[in-house]
Design a protein around this motif. Structure first.
Motif, PDB file in Angstrom:
ATOM      1  N   SER A  45       8.820 -26.093 -14.831  1.00  0.00           N
ATOM      2  CA  SER A  45       7.617 -25.484 -15.395  1.00  0.00           C
ATOM      3  C   SER A  45       6.891 -24.625 -14.370  1.00  0.00           C
ATOM      4  N   VAL A  46       6.785 -25.131 -13.152  1.00  0.00           N
ATOM      5  CA  VAL A  46       6.116 -24.390 -12.069  1.00  0.00           C
ATOM      6  C   VAL A  46       6.876 -23.100 -11.764  1.00  0.00           C
ATOM      7  N   MET A  47       8.194 -23.176 -11.720  1.00  0.00           N
ATOM      8  CA  MET A  47       8.995 -21.984 -11.442  1.00  0.00           C
ATOM      9  C   MET A  47       8.805 -20.926 -12.520  1.00  0.00           C
ATOM     10  N   ARG A  48       8.723 -21.356 -13.768  1.00  0.00           N
ATOM     11  CA  ARG A  48       8.531 -20.399 -14.858  1.00  0.00           C
ATOM     12  C   ARG A  48       7.118 -19.818 -14.841  1.00  0.00           C
ATOM     13  N   TRP A  49       6.142 -20.657 -14.507  1.00  0.00           N
ATOM     14  CA  TRP A  49       4.750 -20.231 -14.508  1.00  0.00           C
ATOM     15  C   TRP A  49       4.453 -19.277 -13.355  1.00  0.00           C
ATOM     16  N   HIS A  50       5.127 -19.490 -12.219  1.00  0.00           N
ATOM     17  CA  HIS A  50       4.844 -18.715 -11.004  1.00  0.00           C
ATOM     18  C   HIS A  50       6.086 -17.929 -10.559  1.00  0.00           C
ATOM     19  N   GLY A  51       6.659 -17.207 -11.486  1.00  0.00           N
ATOM     20  CA  GLY A  51       7.852 -16.424 -11.166  1.00  0.00           C
ATOM     21  C   GLY A  51       7.608 -15.339 -10.137  1.00  0.00           C
ATOM     22  N   GLN A  52       6.350 -14.942  -9.944  1.00  0.00           N
ATOM     23  CA  GLN A  52       6.021 -13.861  -9.017  1.00  0.00           C
ATOM     24  C   GLN A  52       5.869 -14.351  -7.583  1.00  0.00           C
ATOM     25  N   LEU A  53       5.928 -15.663  -7.363  1.00  0.00           N
ATOM     26  CA  LEU A  53       5.753 -16.204  -6.009  1.00  0.00           C
ATOM     27  C   LEU A  53       7.106 -16.630  -5.440  1.00  0.00           C
ATOM     28  N   MET A  54       7.600 -15.858  -4.491  1.00  0.00           N
ATOM     29  CA  MET A  54       8.936 -16.105  -3.952  1.00  0.00           C
ATOM     30  C   MET A  54       9.044 -17.466  -3.279  1.00  0.00           C
ATOM     31  N   THR A  55       7.985 -17.898  -2.594  1.00  0.00           N
ATOM     32  CA  THR A  55       8.061 -19.180  -1.890  1.00  0.00           C
ATOM     33  C   THR A  55       8.238 -20.347  -2.862  1.00  0.00           C
ATOM     34  N   ILE A  56       7.626 -20.246  -4.057  1.00  0.00           N
ATOM     35  CA  ILE A  56       7.820 -21.287  -5.068  1.00  0.00           C
ATOM     36  C   ILE A  56       9.241 -21.233  -5.612  1.00  0.00           C
ATOM     37  N   GLN A  57       9.760 -20.047  -5.833  1.00  0.00           N
ATOM     38  CA  GLN A  57      11.134 -19.914  -6.319  1.00  0.00           C
ATOM     39  C   GLN A  57      12.130 -20.436  -5.278  1.00  0.00           C
ATOM     40  N   GLU A  58      11.858 -20.150  -4.025  1.00  0.00           N
ATOM     41  CA  GLU A  58      12.750 -20.582  -2.944  1.00  0.00           C
ATOM     42  C   GLU A  58      12.786 -22.102  -2.841  1.00  0.00           C
ATOM     43  N   ASN A  59      11.600 -22.723  -2.782  1.00  0.00           N
ATOM     44  CA  ASN A  59      11.547 -24.183  -2.712  1.00  0.00           C
ATOM     45  C   ASN A  59      12.026 -24.811  -4.014  1.00  0.00           C
ATOM     46  N   GLY A  60      11.720 -24.179  -5.139  1.00  0.00           N
ATOM     47  CA  GLY A  60      12.162 -24.707  -6.425  1.00  0.00           C
ATOM     48  C   GLY A  60      13.676 -24.770  -6.531  1.00  0.00           C
ATOM     49  N   CYS A  61      14.339 -23.691  -6.142  1.00  0.00           N
ATOM     50  CA  CYS A  61      15.807 -23.679  -6.181  1.00  0.00           C
ATOM     51  C   CYS A  61      16.390 -24.703  -5.212  1.00  0.00           C
ATOM     52  N   SER A  62      15.746 -24.869  -4.064  1.00  0.00           N
ATOM     53  CA  SER A  62      16.212 -25.859  -3.091  1.00  0.00           C
ATOM     54  C   SER A  62      16.050 -27.273  -3.639  1.00  0.00           C
ATOM     55  N   ILE A  63      14.919 -27.549  -4.273  1.00  0.00           N
ATOM     56  CA  ILE A  63      14.692 -28.868  -4.881  1.00  0.00           C
ATOM     57  C   ILE A  63      15.752 -29.150  -5.949  1.00  0.00           C
ATOM     58  N   LEU A  64      15.986 -28.178  -6.817  1.00  0.00           N
ATOM     59  CA  LEU A  64      16.971 -28.359  -7.887  1.00  0.00           C
ATOM     60  C   LEU A  64      18.377 -28.530  -7.326  1.00  0.00           C
ATOM     61  N   LEU A  87      18.912 -18.947 -12.810  1.00  0.00           N
ATOM     62  CA  LEU A  87      19.461 -17.591 -12.859  1.00  0.00           C
ATOM     63  C   LEU A  87      18.351 -16.543 -12.877  1.00  0.00           C
ATOM     64  N   ALA A  88      17.258 -16.839 -13.562  1.00  0.00           N
ATOM     65  CA  ALA A  88      16.128 -15.904 -13.582  1.00  0.00           C
ATOM     66  C   ALA A  88      15.565 -15.709 -12.180  1.00  0.00           C
ATOM     67  N   SER A  89      15.514 -16.788 -11.413  1.00  0.00           N
ATOM     68  CA  SER A  89      15.032 -16.701 -10.028  1.00  0.00           C
ATOM     69  C   SER A  89      15.973 -15.852  -9.181  1.00  0.00           C
ATOM     70  N   MET A  90      17.268 -16.054  -9.334  1.00  0.00           N
ATOM     71  CA  MET A  90      18.254 -15.251  -8.597  1.00  0.00           C
ATOM     72  C   MET A  90      18.125 -13.775  -8.950  1.00  0.00           C
ATOM     73  N   GLN A  91      17.952 -13.510 -10.222  1.00  0.00           N
ATOM     74  CA  GLN A  91      17.884 -12.127 -10.690  1.00  0.00           C
ATOM     75  C   GLN A  91      16.593 -11.439 -10.258  1.00  0.00           C
ATOM     76  N   HIS A  92      15.516 -12.211 -10.134  1.00  0.00           N
ATOM     77  CA  HIS A  92      14.228 -11.646  -9.747  1.00  0.00           C
ATOM     78  C   HIS A  92      14.133 -11.406  -8.241  1.00  0.00           C
ATOM     79  N   TYR A  93      14.877 -12.208  -7.472  1.00  0.00           N
ATOM     80  CA  TYR A  93      14.829 -12.092  -6.007  1.00  0.00           C
ATOM     81  C   TYR A  93      16.240 -11.931  -5.422  1.00  0.00           C
ATOM     82  N   PRO A  94      16.910 -10.837  -5.756  1.00  0.00           N
ATOM     83  CA  PRO A  94      18.296 -10.661  -5.304  1.00  0.00           C
ATOM     84  C   PRO A  94      18.435 -10.506  -3.794  1.00  0.00           C
ATOM     85  N   LYS A  95      17.368 -10.115  -3.107  1.00  0.00           N
ATOM     86  CA  LYS A  95      17.456  -9.881  -1.665  1.00  0.00           C
ATOM     87  C   LYS A  95      17.077 -11.099  -0.833  1.00  0.00           C
TER      88      LYS A  95
END
Length: 199
Positions: A45-64, A87-95
Motif C-alpha cells: 500500500s505504501v509503495m502504491r501511495w508513494h510511487g514518486q518517492l524513490m527511497t520508499i520504492q527502493e526499500n519496499g522492493c528490498s523488503i519484498l 514491476l511498476a516500481s522497476m518501470q518507474h525507476y529504470p536507472k
C-alpha cells in the motif's frame, strides 16, 4: 507497522518505517512476524501511495525481496498484487540499480508457479527485466538476479520465442561472459543459454 498504516499519507513516517522494516526483514524470524502483522499489505500500500518517492520504492522492493524467501509469504504477496507493484516500481525507476536488483530477486522467488510466471509475463515482466539488465550491464546484482528470473520464466517453454524476439540471448550472453564471470551460479546460467538456443 501500525504507524505506517495509520499515517499512510505522511512521507517521513513511511520513509523511516520502510527503512526500519528493510533491516528487520533480513532475518527469517522477523520475516514471518512482519507478514503476520499485515506487513506485506502495508508495504504494498505504501509503495502504491508513494510511487514518486524513490527511497520508499527502493526499500519496499528490498523488503519484498527479503520476505519472498518464505513460501507462505509468497502466497500473501501474490494475492496482494505484489507482482504488478514491483514491476511498476522497476518501470518507474529504470536507472536505479538497487530497485532493479531487489525487484528481480523478489520476482524470481515469486515465479515458483506457472500462474505467477504467467502474471509476470502478462504484466510486461520480460521487457522490464531485460530493459533493466541492459541499463545496468555492469551491475553484478542486477545481472545475476535478472538471469535467475529469466531462468525461472523459461520453465514455461512457450516464453522462449518471446525472449528471443526481445533479444534475451544477447543480453544473457553478455551477462554470463562479462559481469557474471565470477558468479557461483554459472552452471545455472549456462543452462539458461542452452534453453535459449546458444551454441
Amino acid at each position: 507497522l501500525s504507524a505506517m498504516k495509520r499515517y499512510n499519507y505522511e512521507c517521513e513516517i513511511q520513509i523511516q518505517g520502510c527503512a526500519i522494516l528493510n533491516k528487520l526483514s533480513a532475518t527469517v524470524q522477523n520475516q514471518r512476524t512482519i507478514a503476520m502483522a499485515d506487513g506485506i499489505g502495508i508495504v504494498l500500500s505504501v509503495m502504491r501511495w508513494h510511487g514518486q518517492l524513490m527511497t520508499i520504492q527502493e526499500n519496499g522492493c528490498s523488503i519484498l525481496n527479503n520476505l519472498s524467501v518464505n513460501v507462505e509469504n509468497r502466497r500473501l504477496m501474490v494475492s496482494g498484487g505484489a507482482i504488478g507493484t514491483i514491476l511498476a516500481s522497476m518501470q518507474h525507476y529504470p536507472k536505479c540499480g538497487s530497485i532493479q536488483a531487489h525487484a528481480c530477486g523478489a520476482l524470481c522467488n515469486l515465479s515458483c508457479t506457472m500462474d505467477n510466471q504467467f502474471e509476470v509475463l502478462t504484466e510486461g515482466g520480460l521487457e522490464t527485466v531485460l530493459g533493466g539488465m541492459k541499463e545496468h550491464s555492469e551491475d553484478f546484482a542486477v545481472q545475476e538476479r535478472g538471469c535467475f528470473l529469466l531462468f525461472a520464466l523459461t520453465d514455461c517453454r512457450q516464453t522462449i520465442p518471446l525472449m528471443l524476439q526481445l533479444g534475451a540471448l544477447c543480453v544473457v550472453e553478455s551477462a554470463v561472459n562479462r559481469t557474471l564471470a565470477r558468479s557461483e551460479a554459472r552452471q545455472c546460467f549456462s543452462e539458461l543459454l542452452k534453453r535459449l538456443g546458444a551454441t
